[in-house]
Design a protein around this motif. Sequence first.
Motif, PDB file in Angstrom:
ATOM      1  N   ASN A  96      34.431 -31.122 -50.926  1.00 34.72           N
ATOM      2  CA  ASN A  96      34.100 -30.254 -49.793  1.00 34.72           C
ATOM      3  C   ASN A  96      33.221 -31.047 -48.832  1.00 34.72           C
ATOM      4  OD1 ASN A  96      35.316 -27.756 -50.780  1.00 34.72           O
ATOM      5  ND2 ASN A  96      33.750 -27.875 -52.365  1.00 34.72           N
ATOM      6  N   PRO A  97      33.830 -31.672 -47.823  1.00 36.60           N
ATOM      7  CA  PRO A  97      33.030 -32.468 -46.881  1.00 36.60           C
ATOM      8  C   PRO A  97      31.963 -31.616 -46.198  1.00 36.60           C
ATOM      9  CG  PRO A  97      35.372 -32.847 -46.556  1.00 36.60           C
ATOM     10  CD  PRO A  97      35.250 -31.691 -47.498  1.00 36.60           C
ATOM     11  N   PHE A  98      30.902 -32.273 -45.802  1.00 36.18           N
ATOM     12  CA  PHE A  98      29.830 -31.598 -45.080  1.00 36.18           C
ATOM     13  C   PHE A  98      30.229 -31.354 -43.632  1.00 36.18           C
ATOM     14  CE2 PHE A  98      27.396 -34.042 -48.288  1.00 36.18           C
ATOM     15  CZ  PHE A  98      26.739 -32.992 -48.895  1.00 36.18           C
ATOM     16  N   GLN A  99      29.818 -30.231 -43.073  1.00 37.98           N
ATOM     17  CA  GLN A  99      29.910 -30.029 -41.636  1.00 37.98           C
ATOM     18  C   GLN A  99      28.874 -30.952 -41.002  1.00 37.98           C
ATOM     19  OE1 GLN A  99      32.113 -28.031 -39.948  1.00 37.98           O
ATOM     20  NE2 GLN A  99      33.036 -27.764 -41.962  1.00 37.98           N
ATOM     21  N   LYS A 101      26.739 -30.647 -38.578  1.00 37.56           N
ATOM     22  CA  LYS A 101      25.399 -30.076 -38.353  1.00 37.56           C
ATOM     23  C   LYS A 101      24.632 -29.911 -39.675  1.00 37.56           C
ATOM     24  CE  LYS A 101      26.896 -25.259 -38.122  1.00 37.56           C
ATOM     25  NZ  LYS A 101      26.107 -24.376 -38.877  1.00 37.56           N
ATOM     26  N   ASP A 102      25.338 -29.534 -40.745  1.00 41.02           N
ATOM     27  CA  ASP A 102      24.687 -29.393 -42.045  1.00 41.02           C
ATOM     28  C   ASP A 102      24.252 -30.753 -42.584  1.00 41.02           C
ATOM     29  OD1 ASP A 102      25.172 -26.664 -41.933  1.00 41.02           O
ATOM     30  OD2 ASP A 102      27.059 -26.835 -43.047  1.00 41.02           O
ATOM     31  N   PHE A 103      25.131 -31.738 -42.469  1.00 41.77           N
ATOM     32  CA  PHE A 103      24.840 -33.087 -42.934  1.00 41.77           C
ATOM     33  C   PHE A 103      23.619 -33.650 -42.198  1.00 41.77           C
ATOM     34  CE2 PHE A 103      25.955 -37.728 -42.736  1.00 41.77           C
ATOM     35  CZ  PHE A 103      25.802 -37.996 -44.085  1.00 41.77           C
ATOM     36  N   ALA A 104      23.591 -33.475 -40.886  1.00 41.35           N
ATOM     37  CA  ALA A 104      22.449 -33.944 -40.096  1.00 41.35           C
ATOM     38  C   ALA A 104      21.176 -33.210 -40.509  1.00 41.35           C
ATOM     39  CB  ALA A 104      22.720 -33.746 -38.611  1.00 41.35           C
ATOM     40  N   GLY A 105      21.276 -31.918 -40.788  1.00 40.67           N
ATOM     41  CA  GLY A 105      20.111 -31.133 -41.201  1.00 40.67           C
ATOM     42  C   GLY A 105      19.539 -31.602 -42.530  1.00 40.67           C
ATOM     43  N   TYR A 106      20.411 -31.888 -43.501  1.00 43.34           N
ATOM     44  CA  TYR A 106      19.941 -32.379 -44.792  1.00 43.34           C
ATOM     45  C   TYR A 106      19.201 -33.695 -44.645  1.00 43.34           C
ATOM     46  CZ  TYR A 106      23.311 -29.039 -46.736  1.00 43.34           C
ATOM     47  OH  TYR A 106      24.011 -27.905 -47.052  1.00 43.34           O
ATOM     48  N   LEU A 107      19.783 -34.573 -43.833  1.00 41.50           N
ATOM     49  CA  LEU A 107      19.177 -35.887 -43.675  1.00 41.50           C
ATOM     50  C   LEU A 107      17.909 -35.831 -42.836  1.00 41.50           C
ATOM     51  CD1 LEU A 107      22.471 -37.878 -43.370  1.00 41.50           C
ATOM     52  CD2 LEU A 107      20.953 -37.762 -45.323  1.00 41.50           C
ATOM     53  N   ALA A 108      17.848 -34.898 -41.894  1.00 42.81           N
ATOM     54  CA  ALA A 108      16.636 -34.741 -41.088  1.00 42.81           C
ATOM     55  C   ALA A 108      15.480 -34.284 -41.978  1.00 42.81           C
ATOM     56  CB  ALA A 108      16.868 -33.756 -39.957  1.00 42.81           C
TER      57      ALA A 108
END
Length: 112
Positions: A96-99, A101-108
């Motif tokens: 299940n690839p990350f969206q 915006k979600d991926f950026a949020g996790y890394l932020a």
Amino acid sequence: MQFLQPIDLERFLGDAKETGRRQHLRLRLALQGRLHLGETATPITFYDISQFGAAFKTDKWLLIDEMVKIETSDLPLIYAKVRWRNHPNYGVSFENPFQLKDFAGYLAKRAD
């Protein structure tokens, strides 16, 4: 990732289509995690991650197309399939690839 000036996001993300190469936004980072295979858990260290997959190191020997479960303190539970190997380095694609915006949020959150 932050840009100093506004960018055309569609054009930025679409450049890979023009070259015919499969390119995704990738981050080179050291992120610790645990790889689960049945009842066994072993440590891994990510060194490259994108919305669609990751590369990591582990002492565990894995098979091509093997399904794995990965947990980290920064990302939700990940189910993935082993796509390549050069022990101790492995590459997986996420089920299940990350969206973006979600991926950026996790890394932020990780950068804080």
